[in-house]
Design a protein around this motif. Structure first.
Motif, mmCIF file in Angstrom:
data_model
loop_
_atom_site.group_PDB
_atom_site.id
_atom_site.type_symbol
_atom_site.label_atom_id
_atom_site.label_comp_id
_atom_site.label_asym_id
_atom_site.label_seq_id
_atom_site.Cartn_x
_atom_site.Cartn_y
_atom_site.Cartn_z
ATOM 1 N N GLN A 5 0.844 -1.196 0.000
ATOM 2 C CA GLN A 5 0.000 0.000 0.000
ATOM 3 C C GLN A 5 0.878 1.245 0.000
ATOM 4 O O GLN A 5 2.020 1.225 0.478
ATOM 5 N N LYS A 6 0.324 2.317 -0.514
ATOM 6 C CA LYS A 6 1.081 3.562 -0.605
ATOM 7 C C LYS A 6 0.728 4.510 0.529
ATOM 8 O O LYS A 6 -0.362 4.467 1.081
ATOM 9 N N ALA A 7 1.689 5.360 0.837
ATOM 10 C CA ALA A 7 1.530 6.438 1.802
ATOM 11 C C ALA A 7 1.924 7.728 1.104
ATOM 12 O O ALA A 7 2.631 7.706 0.091
ATOM 13 N N GLY A 8 1.491 8.848 1.642
ATOM 14 C CA GLY A 8 1.991 10.147 1.204
ATOM 15 C C GLY A 8 3.209 10.464 2.042
ATOM 16 O O GLY A 8 3.146 10.444 3.270
ATOM 17 N N VAL A 9 4.330 10.736 1.389
ATOM 18 C CA VAL A 9 5.603 10.916 2.089
ATOM 19 C C VAL A 9 6.258 12.215 1.614
ATOM 20 O O VAL A 9 6.247 12.510 0.414
ATOM 21 N N GLY A 16 16.199 11.459 0.904
ATOM 22 C CA GLY A 16 17.209 11.128 1.907
ATOM 23 C C GLY A 16 17.833 12.354 2.556
ATOM 24 O O GLY A 16 18.899 12.256 3.153
ATOM 25 N N THR A 17 17.166 13.495 2.467
ATOM 26 C CA THR A 17 17.701 14.734 3.045
ATOM 27 C C THR A 17 16.956 15.150 4.304
ATOM 28 O O THR A 17 17.095 16.280 4.754
ATOM 29 N N TRP A 18 16.175 14.254 4.865
ATOM 30 C CA TRP A 18 15.321 14.588 6.003
ATOM 31 C C TRP A 18 16.110 14.639 7.301
ATOM 32 O O TRP A 18 17.208 14.120 7.408
ATOM 33 N N ASP A 19 15.503 15.299 8.270
ATOM 34 C CA ASP A 19 16.045 15.387 9.612
ATOM 35 C C ASP A 19 14.884 15.229 10.589
ATOM 36 O O ASP A 19 13.728 15.426 10.223
ATOM 37 N N TRP A 20 15.188 14.903 11.812
ATOM 38 C CA TRP A 20 14.180 14.704 12.844
ATOM 39 C C TRP A 20 13.452 15.991 13.153
ATOM 40 O O TRP A 20 14.034 17.052 12.977
ATOM 41 N N PRO A 21 12.244 15.919 13.667
ATOM 42 C CA PRO A 21 11.455 14.739 14.014
ATOM 43 C C PRO A 21 10.725 14.177 12.799
ATOM 44 O O PRO A 21 10.587 14.819 11.765
ATOM 45 N N LEU A 22 10.252 12.953 12.975
ATOM 46 C CA LEU A 22 9.465 12.261 11.961
ATOM 47 C C LEU A 22 8.025 12.204 12.458
ATOM 48 O O LEU A 22 7.761 11.802 13.586
ATOM 49 N N HIS A 23 7.099 12.670 11.616
ATOM 50 C CA HIS A 23 5.683 12.752 11.959
ATOM 51 C C HIS A 23 4.885 11.779 11.104
ATOM 52 O O HIS A 23 5.239 11.547 9.947
ATOM 53 N N GLY A 24 3.794 11.282 11.648
ATOM 54 C CA GLY A 24 2.885 10.463 10.858
ATOM 55 C C GLY A 24 1.460 10.635 11.326
ATOM 56 O O GLY A 24 1.210 10.860 12.509
ATOM 57 N N LEU A 25 0.537 10.574 10.368
ATOM 58 C CA LEU A 25 -0.886 10.567 10.701
ATOM 59 C C LEU A 25 -1.599 9.665 9.710
ATOM 60 O O LEU A 25 -1.156 9.492 8.580
ATOM 61 N N ARG A 26 -2.701 9.063 10.176
ATOM 62 C CA ARG A 26 -3.422 8.125 9.327
ATOM 63 C C ARG A 26 -4.891 8.497 9.190
ATOM 64 O O ARG A 26 -5.629 8.526 10.163
ATOM 65 N N HIS A 27 -5.271 8.753 7.943
ATOM 66 C CA HIS A 27 -6.677 8.899 7.563
ATOM 67 C C HIS A 27 -7.203 7.509 7.229
ATOM 68 O O HIS A 27 -6.418 6.557 7.091
ATOM 69 N N PRO A 28 -8.499 7.344 7.027
ATOM 70 C CA PRO A 28 -9.012 6.038 6.593
ATOM 71 C C PRO A 28 -8.385 5.650 5.244
ATOM 72 O O PRO A 28 -8.195 6.507 4.371
ATOM 73 N N PRO A 29 -8.038 4.394 5.078
ATOM 74 C CA PRO A 29 -7.441 3.962 3.808
ATOM 75 C C PRO A 29 -8.459 3.992 2.672
ATOM 76 O O PRO A 29 -9.669 3.951 2.894
ATOM 77 N N THR A 30 -7.947 4.091 1.474
ATOM 78 C CA THR A 30 -8.736 3.987 0.253
ATOM 79 C C THR A 30 -8.104 2.875 -0.583
ATOM 80 O O THR A 30 -6.998 2.426 -0.271
ATOM 81 N N PRO A 31 -8.759 2.398 -1.628
ATOM 82 C CA PRO A 31 -8.153 1.321 -2.425
ATOM 83 C C PRO A 31 -6.732 1.674 -2.893
ATOM 84 O O PRO A 31 -6.514 2.699 -3.529
ATOM 85 N N GLY A 32 -5.772 0.856 -2.505
ATOM 86 C CA GLY A 32 -4.379 1.051 -2.896
ATOM 87 C C GLY A 32 -3.574 1.973 -2.013
ATOM 88 O O GLY A 32 -2.370 2.091 -2.179
#
Length: 95
Positions: A5-9, A16-32
């Motif tokens: 499954q895919k995520a928005g990133v 590969g140029t990211w730095d901390w912090p790392l955040h995540g949130l989840r909406h309801p999934p959709t197909p794929g």
């Protein structure tokens, strides 16, 4: 967790140029899609801020991510070295 499954990133993570912090949130999934949005640093309003990425490519960023990405819709997290915050945000479910 379906690693196909895919995520928005954020582009910084993909490049590969990211730095901390790392955040995540989840909406309801959709197909794929998993419903996950993961970014590093500050969230931006740019239309192309999030790019599609399979979950399989994210799990190596931090040892906690495989466990965190098992979260249900409404899950949120903030992680950095020596810090982990996980909570539920019901506003993410009703879009």
């Amino acid at each position: 967790m379906d690693l196909n499954q895919k995520a928005g990133v954020s582009a910084s993570i993909l490049l590969g140029t990211w730095d901390w912090p790392l955040h995540g949130l989840r909406h309801p999934p959709t197909p794929g899609t998993s419903g996950w949005y993961v970014w590093a640093g500050e969230l931006a309003d740019e239309e192309d801020f999030f790019q599609p990425c399979h979950l399989a490519h994210l799990i190596g960023l931090d040892p906690a991510l495989p466990r965190l990405l098992e979260g249900v819709p409404g899950s949120r997290f903030l992680i950095a070295p020596g810090h982990e915050d996980v909570w539920h945000d019901a506003s993410l479910i009703d879009l």
